[in-house]
Scaffold this active site. Structure first.
Site, PDB file in Angstrom:
ATOM      1  CG  ASP A   1      -0.127  -3.920   2.728  1.00  0.00           C
ATOM      2  OD1 ASP A   1       0.126  -3.448   1.600  1.00  0.00           O
ATOM      3  OD2 ASP A   1      -0.307  -3.210   3.729  1.00  0.00           O
TER       4      ASP A   1
ATOM      5  CG  HIS B   1      -0.398   0.321   2.515  1.00  0.00           C
ATOM      6  ND1 HIS B   1      -0.096  -0.642   3.440  1.00  0.00           N
ATOM      7  CD2 HIS B   1      -0.062   1.504   3.086  1.00  0.00           C
ATOM      8  CE1 HIS B   1       0.394  -0.072   4.527  1.00  0.00           C
ATOM      9  NE2 HIS B   1       0.428   1.238   4.338  1.00  0.00           N
TER      10      HIS B   1
ATOM     11  CB  SER C   1       3.172   1.470   6.284  1.00  0.00           C
ATOM     12  OG  SER C   1       1.999   1.648   7.038  1.00  0.00           O
TER      13      SER C   1
END
Length: 386
Positions: free
Chosen positions: A154, A110, A232
């Site tokens: 992801d 992402h 992230s």
């Protein structure tokens, strides 16, 4: 009272009192310095100094700092232009970890995949304009290419090329983690590079269903490390300085709830990337749980016809029209054998099935009144965004 004064007057304890308390209660030496500050070698990778190591089972004063120093130089900031109808409207910021000397970077899908190139990359096709900007801790900056991205997990792979040596981190074994183990999160939250936070492992196998995430089952490492926007893709690290997970998300409505993809799962994803260019997941369309003694006893108490078995995989739901439905699985079936091998957990079943979509597999189930039935199921390839 000024903040500094408040800090001085709250909880004052003398060093002598701490020493006396430690000696009386035989506490571990967490207040004493255990080693020298880590050095950094020619490649920019931190190494633990040659000082005295903490005793086995003790957390030394430098333990977390040493682990962070070993991995820190390999943690990168990733910046991705965000386009809207050809106009750059902002930049997506995330983190990543260089994992080999060739410039392979682990990060989150992402962070690096926009919706325009999403399907192509997830199918194993490199997109020409999937370029990101990668900045190292030492200030060097590179253009990186997004090689692969798996939307289900992801996880994404970015590649950079350098004529000079690159620091890289060592991968650990996430299956060795236990609840309560110390871990460290590194990354670039809110674009603040070289940020380190520490905490403990809260759960080693948090199910995606527990988090309200639909689709196929995923397991995460749950920790209480501070995770914020920009973390992230950054590494979750054990106190030996090994990457044991990739940080992917936090729960915004709660404090101290962060989640990471276990590095063991990431390693398998990378093997799929090398073999197929994408991750192929076989899908049965069954919702299942691992059977145990207590659950089996309760089910038997509620239904006398439930089979006399306490180990296996209990089918709780069958998706209409799915491969499992076509194979005539029923809710209440207990899977005890999969492709000729005995199984006791969903994990074992998934390991055996692997990427064999389209391959007929024999499954032995036990049904009500202890009837034993052999079914043949042909797994389908799961949608990569499930």
């Amino acid at each position: 009272m000024p903040p500094t004064e408040r800090g001085i007057h709250v909880g004052i304890v003398s060093f002598t009192s701490l020493v006396d308390l430690r000696l009386k209660n035989n506490l571990p030496h967490i207040f004493s310095r255990s080693g020298t500050v880590p050095s950094v070698d020619g490649n920019g990778v931190g190494n633990v100094g040659d000082g005295v190591k903490p005793c086995c089972g003790c957390l030394g004063r430098d333990t977390i700092a040493n682990a962070a120093a070993m991995v820190g130089p390999a943690v990168v900031n990733i910046s991705v232009p965000q386009d809207f109808k050809g106009i750059t409207v902002g930049r997506s910021i995330g983190s990543g970890t260089i994992i080999d000397s060739d410039g392979t970077i682990l990060t989150c899908a992402h962070v690096v995949v926009d919706f325009q190139g999403l399907n192509e990359i997830s199918k194993g096709k490199e997109v020409e304009d999937a370029i990101v900007e990668v900045t190292l801790q030492d200030g060097r900056s590179f253009h990186g290419t997004v090689l692969n991205a798996d939307l289900h997990s992801d996880i994404a792979i970015v590649k950079i090329k350098s004529s000079t040596p690159l620091p890289f981190a060592k991968l650990g074994i996430s299956s060795k983690l236990r609840p309560g183990d110390w871990i460290i999160a590194l990354g670039c939250p809110l674009s603040l590079q070289n940020t380190v936070t520490a905490g403990i492992v809260s759960c080693v196998d948090r199910n995606s269903n527990d988090l309200g995430i639909g689709g196929m089952r995923r397991d995460y490492i749950q920790s209480d490390c501070a995770i914020n926007a920009g973390n992230s893709g950054g590494p979750l690290v054990n106190i030996d300085g090994e990457v044991v997970g990739v940080n992917i998300m936090k729960v915004f409505a709660a404090v101290g709830l962060g989640f990471a993809v276990p590095i063991d799962s990431v390693s398998k994803i990378m093997e799929h990337f090398k073999k197929n260019g994408r991750v192929i997941r076989a899908w049965l369309g069954l919702k299942m749980i691992d059977l145990n003694d207590m659950l089996a006893a309760q089910l038997k108490e509620n239904n006398a016809k439930f089979p006399d078995i306490n180990k296996g995989i209990l089918v709780t739901m069958v998706t209409p029209g799915s491969p499992g439905d076509l194979a005539r699985f029923h809710p209440g079936d207990v899977v005890i054998e999969f492709d000729g091998k005995p199984v006791k957990s969903i994990t074992e079943m998934i390991e055996i099935m692997g990427d064999r979509a389209g391959v007929p597999l024999n499954v032995v189930v036990i049904r009500a009144n202890n009837s034993r039935v052999t079914l043949t199921v042909v797994p389908a390839e799961a949608n990569p965004v499930m």
